[in-house]
Design an enzyme around this catalytic site. Structure first.
Site, PDB file in Angstrom:
ATOM      1  CB  SER A 175      86.336 -86.105 -24.253  1.00  0.00           C
ATOM      2  OG  SER A 175      87.606 -85.808 -24.790  1.00  0.00           O
ATOM      3  CG  ASP A 271      87.002 -78.693 -26.680  1.00  0.00           C
ATOM      4  OD1 ASP A 271      88.104 -79.168 -26.331  1.00  0.00           O
ATOM      5  OD2 ASP A 271      85.915 -79.252 -26.433  1.00  0.00           O
ATOM      6  CG  HIS A 338      87.311 -81.083 -23.127  1.00  0.00           C
ATOM      7  ND1 HIS A 338      86.996 -81.183 -24.468  1.00  0.00           N
ATOM      8  CD2 HIS A 338      87.681 -82.333 -22.736  1.00  0.00           C
ATOM      9  CE1 HIS A 338      87.182 -82.427 -24.870  1.00  0.00           C
ATOM     10  NE2 HIS A 338      87.585 -83.144 -23.840  1.00  0.00           N
TER      11      HIS A 338
END
Length: 393
Positions: A175, A271, A338
């Site tokens: 991330s 995502d 994600h």
């Protein structure tokens, strides 16, 4: 009666899940870099940065995985104050122990290529993807914008712990940490001995410059404010900042073609963080066009799916800067997910996601060790039955 029985099954199911996670992972205690404070390399609140370190063994004793944690960004003083007294702004509030699994696993059957490496998970507490560096500290807020200094202090510390003798080294992140791995990839290479084989790995860090469903450029504005608040411009690739506004150089699509160090991009084409926060954040979707859809992709209507398919097209277009060179790797699955490297269920298990019949662990391992190049893009949702799609309901 039926309700009580269902309750017992739910409790039993939760216990079995916890037992499975415990069997797959192992606990790793936190390490505080107290010596970094003197260098001004501190979290938002001025506390020392921290990481979790699992020592390598056997043939992996001189191999290193340095993985930077994510957690979004803070784009203003008010925004950063809101996270200053949390684990995302202070090491005082961080969990003292984390469970390592997935790419961090120390079991060969769960992590065949990297199980015996030195593995470091760097905790995230600066709010700038490890790029900020402001000398002045306002005594009224006591906010420290020092992400770039944290990055350097961590690398210096690990060098003193043996990474200066590394045969292999990977800079990775998930991330916002994955974005940090992209933006700091060449910097990492420059800090590691020339003899070391160095590659980078970004998991769910390829954030794109896309408009919201209502047509506003919210993420572009956020990134511009992050860069300004943290004075990140001087730590972004000059190959980009010499051509465009610094805020635009926070987007991987504008820097990826200029990165010299080999790099692997792992991302879901849908995502889940990007759909929720770039495509359809609350303020960017006032009519609630994707309000229910973004919580569970399996419940999206045909019209909602069309919006997601259009976003996938934008995402794939933003990948155009990733060349076809074997030094670049890509695993772009058609899942609603994600961050997939740090958990066992998506990294490598019998039911893990596969692309072209290949798990994430094998694709990345083959690419890192030059056994086989890997640049694959999955077909459109819902064609991949192996996906572990996020369900936020």
């Amino acid at each position: 009666m039926e309700g009580a029985r269902l309750g017992r099954w739910l409790v039993l199911g939760s216990l079995l899940t916890l037992l499975l996670l415990r069997a797959e992972g192992y606990p790793v205690k936190i390490t505080y870099l107290t010596e970094a404070v003197a260098k001004g390399a501190v979290c938002l609140d001025g506390s020392p940065p921290a990481y979790h370190f699992s020592q390598g063994f056997g043939a992996g004793v001189n191999n290193w995985l340095v993985f930077f944690e994510g957690g979004g960004w803070c784009s203003s003083v008010a925004d950063c104050l809101a996270r200053r007294d949390t684990r995302l702004g202070s090491s005082k509030y961080m969990t003292k122990e984390l469970s390592f699994s997935g790419i961090f696993s120390n079991k060969q059957n769960y992590n065949p290529d990297f199980y015996n490496w030195n593995k470091v998970k760097v905790r995230y507490c600066d709010g700038s993807s490890y790029t900020g560096d402001v000398e002045a500290v306002n005594p009224k807020t006591n906010l420290h914008f020092r992400g770039a200094r944290i990055f350097r202090a961590v690398i210096d510390n690990l060098m003193s712990r043996g990474m200066n003798n590394a045969q292999n080294a990977i800079l990775a992140g998930c991330s916002a940490g994955g974005l940090g791995a992209i933006l700091n990839c060449d910097r990492f290479r420059s800090l590691i001995p020339a003899k070391t084989k160095v590659k980078c790995f970004a998991d769910a860090g390829y954030f794109i410059n896309a408009k919201t469903v209502s047509g506003t450029s919210q993420i572009e504005q956020v990134y511009s404010q992050v860069v300004a608040t943290h004075d990140s411009a001087k730590n972004l690739p000059t190959s980009c900042t010499s051509r465009m506004k610094p805020g635009l150089c926070f987007f991987p699509q504008n820097v990826i073609s200029q990165i010299r160090t080999p790099i692997f991009i792992l991302n879901a084409a849908y995502d889940s963080w990007q759909v929720k926060n770039i495509l359809a954040p609350g303020v960017g979707d006032p009519a609630g066009v994707l309000r229910t859809c973004k919580l569970n992709i399996q419940k999206c209507s045909s019209n909602q799916l069309k919006i997601l398919q259009d976003y996938r097209t934008q995402f794939l277009n933003a990948l155009s800067g990733v060349s076809s060179s074997p030094s670049r790797g890509m695993f772009i699955d058609g899942c609603y997910a994600h961050c997939q490297a740090g958990t066992q269920e998506t990294w490598l298990r019998t039911d893990s996601p596969v692309l072209a019949g290949t798990s994430i662990a094998k694709a990345f391992g083959d690419w890192y060790f030059d056994r086989k190049p890997f640049q694959k893009i999955d077909c459109a949702y819902p064609c991949n039955p192996t996906c572990h799609n996020r369900d936020f309901e």
